[in-house]
Design a protein around this motif. Sequence first.
Motif, PDB file in Angstrom:
ATOM      1  N   LEU A  37       0.891  -1.163   0.000  1.00 53.99           N
ATOM      2  CA  LEU A  37       0.000   0.000   0.000  1.00 53.99           C
ATOM      3  C   LEU A  37       0.924   1.207   0.000  1.00 53.99           C
ATOM      4  CD1 LEU A  37      -2.313  -1.192   2.890  1.00 53.99           C
ATOM      5  CD2 LEU A  37      -2.879  -1.229   0.470  1.00 53.99           C
ATOM      6  N   TYR A  38       0.655   2.190  -0.842  1.00 59.79           N
ATOM      7  CA  TYR A  38       1.570   3.318  -0.934  1.00 59.79           C
ATOM      8  C   TYR A  38       0.805   4.613  -1.181  1.00 59.79           C
ATOM      9  CZ  TYR A  38       0.898   1.791  -5.747  1.00 59.79           C
ATOM     10  OH  TYR A  38       0.340   1.379  -6.927  1.00 59.79           O
ATOM     11  N   ASN A  39       1.423   5.717  -0.790  1.00 57.55           N
ATOM     12  CA  ASN A  39       0.849   7.035  -1.039  1.00 57.55           C
ATOM     13  C   ASN A  39       1.958   8.068  -0.951  1.00 57.55           C
ATOM     14  OD1 ASN A  39       1.225   7.830   1.712  1.00 57.55           O
ATOM     15  ND2 ASN A  39      -0.613   6.708   2.235  1.00 57.55           N
ATOM     16  N   GLY A  40       1.660   9.237  -1.414  1.00 56.66           N
ATOM     17  CA  GLY A  40       2.642  10.313  -1.345  1.00 56.66           C
ATOM     18  C   GLY A  40       2.100  11.547  -2.019  1.00 56.66           C
ATOM     19  N   GLY A  41       2.912  12.576  -1.996  1.00 58.99           N
ATOM     20  CA  GLY A  41       2.479  13.792  -2.649  1.00 58.99           C
ATOM     21  C   GLY A  41       3.414  14.951  -2.443  1.00 58.99           C
ATOM     22  N   LEU A  42       3.034  16.042  -3.065  1.00 65.01           N
ATOM     23  CA  LEU A  42       3.746  17.309  -2.954  1.00 65.01           C
ATOM     24  C   LEU A  42       2.731  18.376  -2.580  1.00 65.01           C
ATOM     25  CD1 LEU A  42       5.818  17.144  -6.262  1.00 65.01           C
ATOM     26  CD2 LEU A  42       6.705  16.850  -3.943  1.00 65.01           C
ATOM     27  N   TRP A  55       2.504  22.544  -2.098  1.00 64.96           N
ATOM     28  CA  TRP A  55       3.223  23.783  -2.381  1.00 64.96           C
ATOM     29  C   TRP A  55       2.371  24.958  -1.925  1.00 64.96           C
ATOM     30  CZ3 TRP A  55       2.739  27.002  -7.219  1.00 64.96           C
ATOM     31  CH2 TRP A  55       3.661  28.066  -7.214  1.00 64.96           C
ATOM     32  N   GLN A  56       2.898  25.726  -0.987  1.00 63.89           N
ATOM     33  CA  GLN A  56       2.218  26.918  -0.489  1.00 63.89           C
ATOM     34  C   GLN A  56       2.599  28.059  -1.419  1.00 63.89           C
ATOM     35  OE1 GLN A  56       0.306  26.526   2.503  1.00 63.89           O
ATOM     36  NE2 GLN A  56      -0.628  28.419   1.817  1.00 63.89           N
ATOM     37  N   ALA A  57       1.800  28.291  -2.466  1.00 66.10           N
ATOM     38  CA  ALA A  57       2.106  29.286  -3.491  1.00 66.10           C
ATOM     39  C   ALA A  57       2.062  30.706  -2.937  1.00 66.10           C
ATOM     40  CB  ALA A  57       1.129  29.150  -4.660  1.00 66.10           C
ATOM     41  N   ARG A  58       1.109  30.946  -2.064  1.00 60.38           N
ATOM     42  CA  ARG A  58       0.949  32.233  -1.363  1.00 60.38           C
ATOM     43  C   ARG A  58       0.436  31.891   0.022  1.00 60.38           C
ATOM     44  NH1 ARG A  58      -2.969  34.785  -5.738  1.00 60.38           N
ATOM     45  NH2 ARG A  58      -4.354  34.359  -4.012  1.00 60.38           N
ATOM     46  N   PRO A  59       0.441  32.831   0.939  1.00 57.29           N
ATOM     47  CA  PRO A  59      -0.080  32.516   2.280  1.00 57.29           C
ATOM     48  C   PRO A  59      -1.523  32.016   2.270  1.00 57.29           C
ATOM     49  CG  PRO A  59       1.154  34.572   2.345  1.00 57.29           C
ATOM     50  CD  PRO A  59       1.058  34.169   0.894  1.00 57.29           C
ATOM     51  N   ASP A  60      -2.291  32.418   1.262  1.00 57.99           N
ATOM     52  CA  ASP A  60      -3.697  32.019   1.215  1.00 57.99           C
ATOM     53  C   ASP A  60      -3.996  30.942   0.165  1.00 57.99           C
ATOM     54  OD1 ASP A  60      -3.210  33.636  -0.988  1.00 57.99           O
ATOM     55  OD2 ASP A  60      -5.175  34.604  -0.920  1.00 57.99           O
ATOM     56  N   LEU A  61      -2.963  30.376  -0.492  1.00 52.79           N
ATOM     57  CA  LEU A  61      -3.175  29.447  -1.591  1.00 52.79           C
ATOM     58  C   LEU A  61      -2.195  28.277  -1.520  1.00 52.79           C
ATOM     59  CD1 LEU A  61      -4.754  29.021  -4.279  1.00 52.79           C
ATOM     60  CD2 LEU A  61      -2.856  30.184  -5.411  1.00 52.79           C
ATOM     61  N   LYS A  62      -2.743  27.056  -1.478  1.00 51.76           N
ATOM     62  CA  LYS A  62      -1.915  25.854  -1.450  1.00 51.76           C
ATOM     63  C   LYS A  62      -2.339  24.919  -2.574  1.00 51.76           C
ATOM     64  CE  LYS A  62      -2.449  22.355   1.476  1.00 51.76           C
ATOM     65  NZ  LYS A  62      -2.472  21.549   2.698  1.00 51.76           N
ATOM     66  N   LEU A  63      -1.367  24.365  -3.270  1.00 48.87           N
ATOM     67  CA  LEU A  63      -1.601  23.369  -4.312  1.00 48.87           C
ATOM     68  C   LEU A  63      -1.051  22.035  -3.831  1.00 48.87           C
ATOM     69  CD1 LEU A  63      -0.414  25.484  -7.355  1.00 48.87           C
ATOM     70  CD2 LEU A  63      -2.764  24.859  -6.829  1.00 48.87           C
ATOM     71  N   SER A  64      -1.773  20.973  -4.077  1.00 49.74           N
ATOM     72  CA  SER A  64      -1.351  19.640  -3.642  1.00 49.74           C
ATOM     73  C   SER A  64      -1.512  18.650  -4.789  1.00 49.74           C
ATOM     74  CB  SER A  64      -2.190  19.155  -2.461  1.00 49.74           C
ATOM     75  OG  SER A  64      -2.053  20.024  -1.362  1.00 49.74           O
ATOM     76  N   LEU A  65      -0.497  17.829  -4.970  1.00 45.89           N
ATOM     77  CA  LEU A  65      -0.532  16.726  -5.919  1.00 45.89           C
ATOM     78  C   LEU A  65      -0.276  15.468  -5.102  1.00 45.89           C
ATOM     79  CD1 LEU A  65      -0.589  15.769  -8.915  1.00 45.89           C
ATOM     80  CD2 LEU A  65       1.908  15.989  -8.876  1.00 45.89           C
ATOM     81  N   SER A  66      -1.168  14.484  -5.195  1.00 46.27           N
ATOM     82  CA  SER A  66      -1.004  13.286  -4.374  1.00 46.27           C
ATOM     83  C   SER A  66      -1.321  12.029  -5.177  1.00 46.27           C
ATOM     84  CB  SER A  66      -1.912  13.352  -3.144  1.00 46.27           C
ATOM     85  OG  SER A  66      -3.276  13.346  -3.528  1.00 46.27           O
ATOM     86  N   TYR A  67      -0.819  10.914  -4.683  1.00 47.49           N
ATOM     87  CA  TYR A  67      -1.117   9.624  -5.290  1.00 47.49           C
ATOM     88  C   TYR A  67      -1.329   8.608  -4.179  1.00 47.49           C
ATOM     89  CZ  TYR A  67       3.629   8.262  -4.087  1.00 47.49           C
ATOM     90  OH  TYR A  67       4.771   7.981  -3.397  1.00 47.49           O
ATOM     91  N   GLN A  68      -2.078   7.570  -4.478  1.00 47.86           N
ATOM     92  CA  GLN A  68      -2.243   6.446  -3.563  1.00 47.86           C
ATOM     93  C   GLN A  68      -2.540   5.217  -4.384  1.00 47.86           C
ATOM     94  OE1 GLN A  68      -4.426   9.209  -2.866  1.00 47.86           O
ATOM     95  NE2 GLN A  68      -5.940   8.463  -4.304  1.00 47.86           N
ATOM     96  N   GLY A  69      -2.138   4.072  -3.837  1.00 49.82           N
ATOM     97  CA  GLY A  69      -2.379   2.855  -4.578  1.00 49.82           C
ATOM     98  C   GLY A  69      -2.069   1.614  -3.780  1.00 49.82           C
TER      99      GLY A  69
END
Length: 131
Positions: free
Chosen positions: A35-40, A42-56
């Motif tokens: 079983l695995y998962n992970g991600g990145l 990124w706090q682009a600005r103090p009010d904005l966060k982007l997330s890329l994740s995977y699981q499997g």
Amino acid sequence: QAWTGLSLQRARITTPAPSAPDTAGKELDHVPHALYNGGLDWQARPDLKLSLSYQGQTRYYLERSNSTGRWGGATTVNLALDWQMQPDVDWTLALNNLSNERAGYVWWDGSQRLHSPVEGFNVQGSLRVRF
């Protein structure tokens, strides 16, 4: 920020049921080896966060004799945007299963494989208000 997780597992029948002695040493059904998962994140600005994740997970046997093949392996990838509109108001947009992976839970009813599919590509939004 990057994160990841991995769980490795192996489960074997050591004492079979008297009615199924040939299952000794076989793998337990519905136990993927990994079983695995992970991600990145990124706090682009103090009010904005982007997330890329995977699981499997890897494939698993459907029944204790291990004779019906292995099924259920899949990896999904998701993308999310979190925006803090106000100190007490957050908005999230999520793009799930970006690759439109056709996976699902698979089981054996004694005579056939049955499938319960996961959602394909989908978009979800949420608004959270704290008061």
